[in-house]
Write a protein that holds these residues in place. Structure first.
Motif, PDB file in Angstrom:
ATOM      1  N   LEU A  87       0.799  -1.196  -0.158  1.00 15.51           N
ATOM      2  CA  LEU A  87       0.088  -0.022  -0.027  1.00 15.51           C
ATOM      3  C   LEU A  87       0.743   1.306  -0.034  1.00 15.51           C
ATOM      4  O   LEU A  87       0.532   2.219  -0.798  1.00 15.51           O
ATOM      5  CB  LEU A  87      -1.038  -0.165   1.114  1.00 15.51           C
ATOM      6  CG  LEU A  87      -1.931   1.000   1.429  1.00 15.51           C
ATOM      7  CD1 LEU A  87      -2.729   1.361   0.058  1.00 15.51           C
ATOM      8  CD2 LEU A  87      -2.556   0.959   2.718  1.00 15.51           C
ATOM      9  N   ALA A  88       1.923   1.085   0.843  1.00 15.22           N
ATOM     10  CA  ALA A  88       2.863   2.301   0.916  1.00 15.22           C
ATOM     11  C   ALA A  88       3.600   2.528  -0.524  1.00 15.22           C
ATOM     12  O   ALA A  88       3.668   3.538  -0.870  1.00 15.22           O
ATOM     13  CB  ALA A  88       3.901   2.222   2.010  1.00 15.22           C
ATOM     14  N   MET A  89       4.007   1.481  -1.058  1.00 15.34           N
ATOM     15  CA  MET A  89       4.638   1.531  -2.280  1.00 15.34           C
ATOM     16  C   MET A  89       3.722   1.986  -3.387  1.00 15.34           C
ATOM     17  O   MET A  89       4.012   2.759  -4.366  1.00 15.34           O
ATOM     18  CB  MET A  89       5.376   0.255  -2.808  1.00 15.34           C
ATOM     19  CG  MET A  89       6.467  -0.288  -1.702  1.00 15.34           C
ATOM     20  SD  MET A  89       6.946  -2.100  -2.083  1.00 15.34           S
ATOM     21  CE  MET A  89       7.305  -2.053  -3.809  1.00 15.34           C
ATOM     22  N   SER A  90       2.315   1.482  -3.298  1.00 12.99           N
ATOM     23  CA  SER A  90       1.503   2.163  -4.180  1.00 12.99           C
ATOM     24  C   SER A  90       1.395   3.678  -4.242  1.00 12.99           C
ATOM     25  O   SER A  90       1.038   4.193  -5.238  1.00 12.99           O
ATOM     26  CB  SER A  90       0.072   1.523  -4.093  1.00 12.99           C
ATOM     27  OG  SER A  90       0.058   0.167  -4.166  1.00 12.99           O
ATOM     28  N   LEU A  91       1.434   4.199  -3.211  1.00 17.82           N
ATOM     29  CA  LEU A  91       1.324   5.618  -2.829  1.00 17.82           C
ATOM     30  C   LEU A  91       2.607   6.395  -3.824  1.00 17.82           C
ATOM     31  O   LEU A  91       2.430   7.242  -4.185  1.00 17.82           O
ATOM     32  CB  LEU A  91       1.453   6.048  -1.779  1.00 17.82           C
ATOM     33  CG  LEU A  91       1.521   7.575  -1.097  1.00 17.82           C
ATOM     34  CD1 LEU A  91       0.059   8.136  -1.771  1.00 17.82           C
ATOM     35  CD2 LEU A  91       1.601   7.960   0.258  1.00 17.82           C
ATOM     36  N   SER A  92       3.607   5.756  -3.658  1.00 16.36           N
ATOM     37  CA  SER A  92       4.851   6.039  -4.450  1.00 16.36           C
ATOM     38  C   SER A  92       4.505   6.190  -5.957  1.00 16.36           C
ATOM     39  O   SER A  92       5.083   6.924  -6.909  1.00 16.36           O
ATOM     40  CB  SER A  92       5.981   5.472  -4.055  1.00 16.36           C
ATOM     41  OG  SER A  92       6.163   4.075  -4.561  1.00 16.36           O
ATOM     42  N   GLY A 106      -1.408   2.843  -9.863  1.00 15.24           N
ATOM     43  CA  GLY A 106      -1.366   3.101  -8.398  1.00 15.24           C
ATOM     44  C   GLY A 106      -2.499   3.316  -7.727  1.00 15.24           C
ATOM     45  O   GLY A 106      -2.456   2.819  -6.498  1.00 15.24           O
ATOM     46  N   LEU A 107      -3.593   3.736  -8.163  1.00 21.08           N
ATOM     47  CA  LEU A 107      -4.830   3.747  -7.481  1.00 21.08           C
ATOM     48  C   LEU A 107      -5.658   2.485  -7.147  1.00 21.08           C
ATOM     49  O   LEU A 107      -5.778   2.325  -6.022  1.00 21.08           O
ATOM     50  CB  LEU A 107      -5.546   4.637  -7.985  1.00 21.08           C
ATOM     51  CG  LEU A 107      -5.176   6.376  -8.248  1.00 21.08           C
ATOM     52  CD1 LEU A 107      -6.180   6.997  -9.399  1.00 21.08           C
ATOM     53  CD2 LEU A 107      -5.348   7.023  -6.953  1.00 21.08           C
ATOM     54  N   ALA A 108      -5.481   1.800  -8.244  1.00 23.99           N
ATOM     55  CA  ALA A 108      -6.048   0.411  -8.174  1.00 23.99           C
ATOM     56  C   ALA A 108      -5.121  -0.425  -7.093  1.00 23.99           C
ATOM     57  O   ALA A 108      -5.953  -1.044  -6.370  1.00 23.99           O
ATOM     58  CB  ALA A 108      -6.135  -0.356  -9.650  1.00 23.99           C
TER      59      ALA A 108
END
Length: 393
Positions: A87-92, A106-108
């Motif tokens: 989840l944190a990596m998706s924010l990046s 990223g959002l998905a």
């Protein structure tokens, strides 16, 4: 059987879960205030942003469908740590996205992994709450609200200081990822054991009752999210479009809801002990419905803000209570919470479209919100008590 005593390991686990609730609230608040900048960088319209968020929301629904299986296979600790890191990596990824396609990825990913963390942390929170002499679920959800407030405030300040979007979200992702170093080791390592498998002759009846219970969780999740989203998402539009207030005053609508909700969640465990959960839930839903009715129908800006405060105070206890009931549901771990989050995320997808369509007919924002929010209040009141009873059987 779960242990009855609350030992040092449980205290450490509760601190870890509390940090995860705060982190989850802060994570989404890190990028939402900067969505206009994200829109401009990937060169899409507001409608395009809405479409991407809706598509990503579908992936969140898929996450709700599989989270129970993931928890059964790997356990809540592994799911929370693994999905939390992703989840944190998706924010990046959102921070680095320069095209609509990469932004959607990223959002998905955020939507899918958020569901998994959400369910796992609520399960551990519910188990720990049951072991204590006093409940903690409202305060845990209060930490989520506090995280959202802090994350939003930091994001606004960083944007005002003209820190680049990429730098901001990459640093936020690294900080949130680092906090997993505290969360992971402290979590419960052994999940609560499910109810024993029933005798063969009873399986069919129990399976039918289980499906009805899961359907109730979908309905109660949908109605609770409808009440919550009509408060957060449309407060500013109600004040600007219907009453012509400035953007600065309109922001008070969101602040009123979130402030009322955060304050009430930190007092919610105390109230649940003194009023009992069922009475608190009825009182809270009634207050939320009344507040939304006042905010939607009374044409006075100050009364509207007061109505949003009341709505926030009422909404505060709704989700912690039903999350706790879903986590306690017998049977496959995570199934109840998966159904609940499925209802929540379906509402998040559907409600904005419905309100926008109603408002497009010429009705003002307040009227459109009232048409959706007030029936949702009635539905929640009629189903929440049945959910709490059904979850125990």
């Amino acid at each position: 059987m779960s242990r009855l005593e609350f030992d040092r390991a449980d205290s450490r686990a509760l601190r870890a879960v509390a940090v995860q609730f705060f982190v989850n609230g802060a994570l989404f608040a890190s990028f939402v205030p900067r969505l206009p900048e994200i829109r401009d960088r990937v060169e899409i319209s507001v409608a395009g942003v809405g479409a991407l968020l809706s598509i990503a929301g579908v992936f969140g629904l898929a996450g709700s469908a599989v989270v129970g299986h993931a928890i059964s296979r790997f356990g809540t600790r592994a799911v929370m740590v693994g999905a939390g890191g992703l989840l944190a990596m998706s924010l990046s990824v959102v921070g680095l996205a320069a095209t609509p396609a990469l932004l959607l990825v990223g959002l998905a990913a955020m939507m899918v992994f958020d569901v998994m963390v959400d369910v796992a942390m609520n399960m551990q929170g519910s188990w720990l709450s049951a072991r204590r002499h006093a409940p903690v679920m409202n305060r845990l959800h209060g930490l989520w609200s506090l995280g959202a407030l802090v994350g939003g405030a930091v994001s606004s300040r960083v944007a005002a200081a003209e820190v680049s979007l990429t730098a901001h979200l990459l640093v936020a992702a690294m900080v949130l990822l680092a906090l997993l170093g505290f969360v992971g080791p402290g979590l419960l390592r052994v999940d609560e054991t499910p109810e024993p498998t029933p005798e063969v002759g009873k399986k069919t009846a129990i399976a039918q009752r289980s499906l009805k219970t899961l359907a109730l969780f979908v309905v109660v999740g949908f109605s609770a999210a409808a009440m919550e989203s009509t408060s957060f998402d449309w407060a500013a539009f109600r004040l600007t479009d219907d009453l012509g207030t400035s953007a600065g005053f309109a922001a008070l609508g969101y602040v009123a809801v979130m402030g009322g909700m955060t304050a009430a969640r930190f007092a919610g465990d105390w109230a649940s002990v003194r009023l009992c959960n069922s009475r608190l839930l009825t009182l809270s839903a009634s207050m939320a419905g009344t507040g939304l009715a006042v905010a939607s129908l009374v044409p006075n800006r100050y009364v509207i803000v007061a109505g949003y405060v009341a709505a926030g105070l009422g909404i505060a206890a709704l989700l912690p209570s039903v999350y706790d009931a879903a986590a306690k549901r017998p049977g496959r771990p995570g199934a109840g919470l998966g159904a609940l989050t499925g209802g929540l995320r379906t509402a998040i997808l559907v409600i904005p479209f419905v309100i926008g369509s109603i408002a497009g007919t010429g009705l003002d924002i307040g009227g459109a919100v009232a048409i959706v929010a007030l029936p949702a209040t009635v539905i929640f009141l009629s189903t929440s008590a049945r959910v709490r009873v059904a979850a125990q059987n």
